[in-house]
Design an enzyme around this catalytic site. Structure first.
Site, PDB file in Angstrom:
ATOM      1  N   LYS A 111       0.863  -1.292   0.085  1.00  0.00           N
ATOM      2  CA  LYS A 111       0.078   0.053  -0.164  1.00  0.00           C
ATOM      3  C   LYS A 111       0.757   1.299  -0.024  1.00  0.00           C
ATOM      4  O   LYS A 111       0.246   2.246  -0.549  1.00  0.00           O
ATOM      5  CB  LYS A 111      -0.830  -0.068   1.210  1.00  0.00           C
ATOM      6  CG  LYS A 111      -1.887  -1.202   0.962  1.00  0.00           C
ATOM      7  CD  LYS A 111      -3.079  -0.976   1.819  1.00  0.00           C
ATOM      8  CE  LYS A 111      -4.399  -1.831   1.545  1.00  0.00           C
ATOM      9  NZ  LYS A 111      -4.148  -3.391   1.956  1.00  0.00           N
TER      10      LYS A 111
HETATM   11  C1  LIG Z   1      -4.574  -4.503   1.463  1.00  0.00           C
HETATM   12  C2  LIG Z   1      -4.107  -5.753   1.510  1.00  0.00           C
HETATM   13  C3  LIG Z   1      -4.410  -6.721   0.303  1.00  0.00           C
HETATM   14  C4  LIG Z   1      -5.648  -6.620  -0.276  1.00  0.00           C
HETATM   15  O1  LIG Z   1      -5.599  -5.758  -1.192  1.00  0.00           O
HETATM   16  P1  LIG Z   1      -6.905  -5.332  -1.885  1.00  0.00           P
HETATM   17  O2  LIG Z   1      -6.364  -4.014  -2.775  1.00  0.00           O
HETATM   18  O3  LIG Z   1      -7.635  -4.619  -0.969  1.00  0.00           O
HETATM   19  O4  LIG Z   1      -7.633  -6.508  -2.752  1.00  0.00           O
HETATM   20  C5  LIG Z   1      -3.670  -7.781   0.532  1.00  0.00           C
HETATM   21  N1  LIG Z   1      -2.402  -8.100   1.280  1.00  0.00           N
HETATM   22  C6  LIG Z   1      -2.004  -7.063   1.966  1.00  0.00           C
HETATM   23  C7  LIG Z   1      -0.782  -7.385   2.957  1.00  0.00           C
HETATM   24  C8  LIG Z   1      -2.652  -5.962   2.204  1.00  0.00           C
HETATM   25  O5  LIG Z   1      -2.271  -4.964   3.019  1.00  0.00           O
END
Ligand SMILES: *Cc1c(COP(=O)(O)O)cnc(C)c1O
Length: 459
Positions: A111
């Protein structure tokens, strides 16, 4: 490029509005009115580019006159200078597949890739606008930390992060709550992630409140996040083992944001064969994609908490495509989901989904077993989310140019790693200090009026 809402294809918006609003006023999600497809020649011309240069090429086509190329270039360089890898991400070979490490940013999950950019977009926007805004965001654990790191200490902006109390790992929580900046506010909600997400949605929907506090959102429906994430699909395609063969990506999925960025890359012409939506026990998307049944169930708590989600917000963007851009039909489907908690996808639409997407589900034992197997075979420690992505290729049984998205650093989930392989997953040196810092957060009931009151008292 102009944008429309999935619930109104007539009115158009500029990127600036799309970025600041996050969600359209009609409740729909923003998408481009039309998309330029790159030719094979264009795509090949990207092959030798460094990550930042590639990001500039791709992102510049989406932002209209929000900023000029020179400013964008500076902002991208600044955003990615905080990563521990020169090219932001890292691709390693692990047996018959590759693993794309996306967790070399400041808060150890993918993210950061989008959020660092968003933080600097906000700063740029506010420098030119002379107003003060308040970001309110729900997190299942990783978005919050990434958003806080991107926004902390910036002028004219506060950030309020709602996380589900006792349902994020202690390292996830400490990454959010140990900062000292005055513009960061953490709220632990007595509830689950969907409760947090619903609180944020209803605060947005209350126009008098959201206008009063100049509320803005950075959750995974924000289009700016999607375009930033599409870059690493391109970048890793060029690094993939078998040159010139289409790639398959396995994507640990919750809110359908990251995998949607892959779908966007495919729509832009990147030779992707299948995108695999890898879910944990909270398998609404697996049931939708494998059987056509999108039906909301109770959220189960798992060792991959960032995917403990039942309502996959970004799925609406795909629903819009499945209805050939018909906003009325999209509204009907979304109303059905809201009222009946379910949407049965007909065979024709399901076939269309399956031409781009496959899916899998992994239970808790399988996740631990996958972490153990990969560790024993390859001396590599995967975090629980990435392990779900890794194992998905075996579940759907597809061979070829396979890339797994590793979405988080294993040290974010020390309990799971200890259970799986009896190993202490260490934080990178630079982050060790958070373990002994004082934490700051308030615990509040799952009650929108209480949360609103709390926010108002702090701005
Ligand atoms: C947010 C997250 C996901 C899921 O991603 P999305 O975009 O919500 O599908 C998967 N793995 C980790 C470690 C995350 O932080």
């Amino acid at each position: 490029m102009k944008y429309i809402s999935t619930r109104n294809s007539k009115e158009t918006f500029e990127f600036k509005e799309v970025f600041i609003k996050g969600l359209a006023d009609d409740g729909g999600l923003f998408i481009p009115q039309s998309l330029n497809k790159y030719s094979d020649t264009d795509i090949n011309s990207f092959r030798e580019l460094e990550y930042n240069e590639l990001a500039k090429k791709i992102i510049s086509t989406f932002i209209g006159d929000f900023m000029n190329e020179n400013d964008l270039s500076k902002i991208i360089d600044k955003s990615y200078s905080v990563f521990r890898k020169k090219n932001v991400v890292n691709l390693i070979e692990v047996g018959d597949r590759s693993v794309l490490e996306l967790f070399h940013g400041p808060t150890l999950a993918f993210k950061d890739v989008a959020m660092q950019l968003l933080g600097n977009f906000y700063e740029y926007y506010l420098n030119n606008e002379n107003q003060k805004i308040n970001i309110v965001v729900a997190t299942s654990g990783d978005t919050g930390a990434a958003a806080i790191d991107a926004i902390k200490g910036k002028k004219n902006i506060n950030i309020f992060v709602l996380h589900p109390h006792n349902r994020v790992s202690s390292v996830q929580r400490k990454l959010m709550t140990t900062g000292k900046e005055q513009n960061v506010f953490n709220i632990a909600i007595n509830g689950n992630f969907d409760d947090c997400q619903n609180l944020v949605k209803s605060m947005f929907a209350d126009k008098s409140f959201s206008n009063e506090i100049k509320m803005s959102g950075v959750n995974s429906i924000n289009w700016a996040r999607i375009i930033a994430q599409s870059v690493y699909y391109f970048y890793s395609y060029f690094l993939a083992k078998k040159k010139d063969e289409p790639v398959n990506f396995s994507v640990p999925t919750g809110n359908f944001g990251d995998v949607y960025a892959g779908y966007l890359a495919k729509k832009m012409g990147l030779p992707i064969n299948k995108l695999i939506v890898a879910t944990n026990q909270n398998d609404i998307l697996h049931r939708a994609i494998s059987k056509g049944s999108y039906e909301v169930e109770k959220v189960a708590e798992t060792i991959s908490p960032s995917m403990d989600i039942q309502i996959a917000s970004n799925f609406e963007r795909l629903i819009y495509d499945l209805n050939n851009g018909d906003d009325m039909q999209t509204i009907n489907v979304m109303n059905d989901i809201k009222e009946k908690g379910k949407y049965i996808i007909d065979q024709q639409r399901l076939d269309r989904i399956n031409s781009d997407f496959l899916s899998s589900k992994m239970n808790e034992d399988e996740v631990l077993k996958t972490i153990k197997e990969v560790y024993e075979k390859f001396d590599l420690v995967l975090d629980p989310h990435s392990a779900i992505g890794y194992g998905a290729f075996d579940k759907v049984n597809i061979s070829g140019n396979n890339i797994v998205l590793a979405t988080a650093h294993p040290c974010k989930f020390p309990d799971a790693i200890k259970n799986a392989i009896n190993l202490k997953a260490e934080l990178p040196k630079e982050l060790m200090y958070i373990l002994s810092e004082k934490e700051n957060y308030d615990i509040i009931d799952n009650n929108v009026d209480k949360v609103k009151q709390h926010i108002k008292e702090r701005i």
